[in-house]
Scaffold this motif. Structure first.
Motif, PDB file in Angstrom:
ATOM      1  N   LYS A  79     -15.860   2.276   7.858  1.00 51.87           N
ATOM      2  CA  LYS A  79     -14.787   1.577   7.139  1.00 51.87           C
ATOM      3  C   LYS A  79     -15.035   0.069   7.036  1.00 51.87           C
ATOM      4  O   LYS A  79     -14.269  -0.634   6.378  1.00 51.87           O
ATOM      5  CB  LYS A  79     -13.442   1.792   7.842  1.00 51.87           C
ATOM      6  N   ASP A  92      -7.807   1.027   4.375  1.00 55.32           N
ATOM      7  CA  ASP A  92      -8.801   2.009   3.944  1.00 55.32           C
ATOM      8  C   ASP A  92     -10.210   1.464   4.131  1.00 55.32           C
ATOM      9  O   ASP A  92     -11.125   2.208   4.467  1.00 55.32           O
ATOM     10  CB  ASP A  92      -8.552   2.368   2.474  1.00 55.32           C
ATOM     11  N   ALA A  98     -12.916   2.868  -2.433  1.00 53.78           N
ATOM     12  CA  ALA A  98     -11.600   3.065  -1.812  1.00 53.78           C
ATOM     13  C   ALA A  98     -10.714   3.935  -2.678  1.00 53.78           C
ATOM     14  O   ALA A  98      -9.965   4.790  -2.168  1.00 53.78           O
ATOM     15  CB  ALA A  98     -10.948   1.713  -1.559  1.00 53.78           C
ATOM     16  N   LYS A 140       0.839  -1.200   0.000  1.00 53.63           N
ATOM     17  CA  LYS A 140       0.000   0.000   0.000  1.00 53.63           C
ATOM     18  C   LYS A 140       0.875   1.251   0.000  1.00 53.63           C
ATOM     19  O   LYS A 140       0.642   2.197  -0.771  1.00 53.63           O
ATOM     20  CB  LYS A 140      -0.917  -0.001   1.234  1.00 53.63           C
ATOM     21  N   LYS A 157     -11.483   7.649  -2.384  1.00 47.55           N
ATOM     22  CA  LYS A 157     -11.030   8.264  -1.125  1.00 47.55           C
ATOM     23  C   LYS A 157      -9.605   8.793  -1.251  1.00 47.55           C
ATOM     24  O   LYS A 157      -9.223   9.742  -0.583  1.00 47.55           O
ATOM     25  CB  LYS A 157     -11.099   7.237   0.005  1.00 47.55           C
ATOM     26  N   PRO A 198      -4.936   2.273  -2.219  1.00 46.14           N
ATOM     27  CA  PRO A 198      -5.764   1.946  -1.046  1.00 46.14           C
ATOM     28  C   PRO A 198      -5.715   0.451  -0.740  1.00 46.14           C
ATOM     29  O   PRO A 198      -5.596  -0.383  -1.639  1.00 46.14           O
ATOM     30  CB  PRO A 198      -7.170   2.387  -1.465  1.00 46.14           C
TER      31      PRO A 198
END
Length: 407
Positions: free
Chosen positions: A192, A170, A404, A124, A407, A130
């Motif tokens: 989440k 995430d 995700a 990541k 975001k 994400p």
């Protein structure tokens, strides 16, 4: 999307993530798998695989990059811990080197161990993508439930590791609705956490076997109660065998066990000790693709877990397989798994760890008319199509990838 799947276990080992990867490719995603050298469940590297062999493969439209690890072996808990840590260690170091290019999302398939989340976090950060963690086993709860770790201090350390891994995710996907609260208790905001149940491979379909089918020939005469899957500490084979002992005088009822695992030898020894050799039959492990035919040869399917609150959270993946094949089910477990079996109308649930209750349920199903058992199986298939179909799962996964990424 370019999807990186991080999972310690993958083909040719039999896990649901194999089919999910194929579904993602079919949906148009570009999929790369970061995984270990296959050695589950026997603890030895599969033929043709090793530290320097078959580390890069392509199959069914996706790429596989394998990370060296120490095999599970059969020597006990210490070797298993070394296996877990070796994959996490080598993957954290080698995955950024072996996996070139960009990825849109990282999907971590988290069975045991939770340490698979560590290399997923590394990827990541390196790929600036994400991270979605798909939780299949709750840690540290499952460690405590199986007796793998009894020290409160050790469990506390594991809980801190879990919170650390969760904090970098995430989104956290959970295979059971009952996982929502325990995951949220690890300081994860509820927004989440997403319910993402398992499915079953497309070949899990209702079958009608010919009279001369090989699978039928392997069955003993009588009413067949079949268990198919891993034989481990969690599956409570002590209670299953004790139920068989209680049904000793019901000579038509036979137990057939398909699969293997770390508790197989102990289960076989107990069957021999109790003189149940003709009552409980161990057929060994067969390719997953053969399971629908074996399931069709049974009169009722059995799923069991030990009597521990942690196991009441989970939905054993075999439940989806049984439902998909339209087989009636007896579930010796509590919580989510029991709820699904009863809500679907596919069978009966009894308290876990109570052999007498399991024996009564088996006699109850045996005494039902064949038409009623077929109706239960049909109910299960309908429930599967509504709640666990592969198509819907891939759609939901794609929706969460997009969420995700935004975001």
């Amino acid at each position: 999307m370019k999807v990186l799947v991080v999972t310690q276990y993958f083909w040719p080992e039999n896990f649901r993530i194999n089919d999910v990867a194929e579904g993602l490719v079919a949906a148009g995603h570009d999929v790369t798998i970061c995984t270990g050298i296959p050695n589950y469940p026997k603890g030895e590297f599969f033929a043709g695989y090793g530290w320097f062999t078959n580390l890069r493969q392509e199959k069914n439209g996706y790429r596989i990059i394998r990370i060296p690890l120490l095999s599970r072996g059969s020597a006990g808990q210490i070797r298993l811990v070394v296996n877990y840590l070796s994959f996490a260690f080598f993957a954290c170091i080698l995955a950024p080197i072996k996996l070139r290019g960009d990825f849109d999302v990282v999907l971590c398939y988290q069975l045991s161990p939770v340490t698979v989340g560590l290399p997923a976090i590394v990827m990541k950060l390196f790929k600036k993508a994400p991270l979605l963690l798909w939780v299949q086993d709750l840690w540290p709860e499952s460690l405590s439930a199986t007796g793998a770790i009894k020290s409160r201090m050790a469990l506390s350390i594991v809980a801190k590791l879990v919170r650390f891994i969760y904090s970098y995710c995430d989104l956290i996907l959970v295979q059971s609705q009952a996982f929502l609260s325990p995951v949220e208790a690890m300081c994860v905001p509820s927004y989440k956490i997403v319910y993402m149940p398992n499915t079953a491979e497309a070949f899990y379909q209702p079958l009608v076997l010919r009279a001369d089918a090989q699978e039928k020939k392997l069955m003993p005469e009588g009413f067949i109660v079949m268990f198919a899957g891993n034989i481990g500490a969690a599956q409570d084979f002590e209670s299953i065998i004790d139920a068989a002992c209680l049904l000793r005088e019901e000579t038509d009822i036979k137990f057939v066990v398909l699969g293997d695992g770390r508790a197989l030898q102990r289960a076989e020894a107990k069957v021999e000790e109790l003189g149940l050799d003709g009552k409980v039959v161990f057929l060994g492990r067969y390719p997953t693709e053969m399971m629908p035919a074996f399931l069709a040869a049974a009169d009722v399917m059995l799923v069991a877990l030990r009597n521990d609150p942690a196991f009441s959270y989970t939905i054993p993946s075999k439940v989806q397989s049984y439902l998909a094949c339209a087989r009636p089910i007896i579930a010796a477990l509590g919580g989510e798994g029991a709820r699904i079996v009863e809500e679907s109308g596919a069978g009966f649930a009894v308290p876990p760890g109570v052999p007498a209750a399991l024996a009564v349920a088996i006699k109850k199903v045996r005494d039902l008319p064949l038409a009623k058992r077929e109706e239960m199986g049909s109910n299960g298939r309908k429930y599967f199509e509504t709640n666990f179909s592969r198509e819907r799962l891939i759609e939901k996964l794609t929706e969460q990838f997009i969420r995700a990424k935004r975001k």
